[in-house]
Design an enzyme around this catalytic site. Sequence first.
Site, PDB file in Angstrom:
ATOM      1  N   VAL A 106      35.378  28.281  22.439  1.00  0.00           N
ATOM      2  CA  VAL A 106      34.692  27.914  23.667  1.00  0.00           C
ATOM      3  C   VAL A 106      33.422  27.175  23.267  1.00  0.00           C
ATOM      4  CG1 VAL A 106      33.636  28.737  25.810  1.00  0.00           C
ATOM      5  CG2 VAL A 106      35.580  29.981  24.816  1.00  0.00           C
ATOM      6  N   CYS A 107      33.182  26.013  23.864  1.00  0.00           N
ATOM      7  CA  CYS A 107      31.939  25.274  23.647  1.00  0.00           C
ATOM      8  C   CYS A 107      31.701  24.994  22.162  1.00  0.00           C
ATOM      9  CB  CYS A 107      30.787  26.043  24.280  1.00  0.00           C
ATOM     10  SG  CYS A 107      29.244  25.138  24.455  1.00  0.00           S
ATOM     11  N   ALA A 108      30.527  25.414  21.629  1.00  0.00           N
ATOM     12  CA  ALA A 108      30.170  25.145  20.237  1.00  0.00           C
ATOM     13  C   ALA A 108      31.073  25.862  19.246  1.00  0.00           C
ATOM     14  CB  ALA A 108      28.715  25.534  19.982  1.00  0.00           C
ATOM     15  N   GLY A 109      31.896  26.789  19.729  1.00  0.00           N
ATOM     16  CA  GLY A 109      32.831  27.455  18.829  1.00  0.00           C
ATOM     17  C   GLY A 109      33.725  26.473  18.103  1.00  0.00           C
ATOM     18  N   THR A 126      35.066  20.044  23.074  1.00  0.00           N
ATOM     19  CA  THR A 126      33.897  20.912  23.076  1.00  0.00           C
ATOM     20  C   THR A 126      32.993  20.471  24.223  1.00  0.00           C
ATOM     21  OG1 THR A 126      32.124  21.859  21.714  1.00  0.00           O
ATOM     22  CG2 THR A 126      32.546  19.491  21.480  1.00  0.00           C
TER      23      THR A 126
END
Length: 299
Positions: A106-109, A126
Amino acid sequence: MRPTRHVLIVLPEHVHLMDVAGPAQVLVTAADMGAGYTVGYVSEHPITGSYQGVALAAAVHWPDLEPDDLVLVPGWKAPAGSLGLSRTLLKRIRGHWDDGGRVASVCAGALALAEAGVLTGRTATTHHDLVPVLKRYRGVQVLRDVLFTCEGRLHTSAGIASGIDLALHLVAHDHGPALAARVARTLVVPAWRPGSASQRSVMLVHRNHMDDLAHRAQDILDNPDEGPLTLELLGRRLGVSGRTLARHFVSATGLTPQAYSRAVRRERAQQLHERGATWEEAARAVGYADSRSLRPRRS
């Protein structure tokens, strides 16, 4: 239902709470409804600080995982250049991937997955603010302006609320769109928003409304064990007249109950046919006498 699948959420320092809570809530709610999920958390330290100021407790020992288990990395907010996760955890993530495991972000993951080498030669997304950063990793095809991507065992999402969309997509993949729609209704969120070019299920597309009567009717019509129902019989089961039900249903979904039921059955028959059933077998499995009933009809 399929066997129990463990979902391990890896917590970076300064993790975004919504990136954790959104997918976790979807999966735990699905588990409450009978889906085979267990959700656990792991981090470098017993207590991990979130960017929003809430401390989260997690295990510090990486558990034994099966290839069918999912490792999910949420996003974080940290100084520029920070990986969020230690090299040890990155190696654990890569090890699960190399063992044939499923991985999501999720996102910056997604940056952590790229750093671990999971995204090399693959498509990912992202948060739009981080797209330029993700593009610096060689061999990663970055998609902009999509909510999530799914490529085999790899799933990435844009961030925050799109983590919920991704989790609902995973529930639909693992346990069917009807269960995903029930989870979305319980959480009062849209059952389906487009991720990328993935196929849309009629059970999800027509669940983005707030009409309780129409939802209860769809719960019945989504059940593959139910035979075709007349409008009046369906209305009686719900305690209303067929006319009242039809008015609510069309207003909420854009389809009549009969058209929705046919669409659901055609979709189910198509899935059975793709798995090797003949069209005649698929038609009988969804409650029709023969395959002629699967032909498109006007509403």
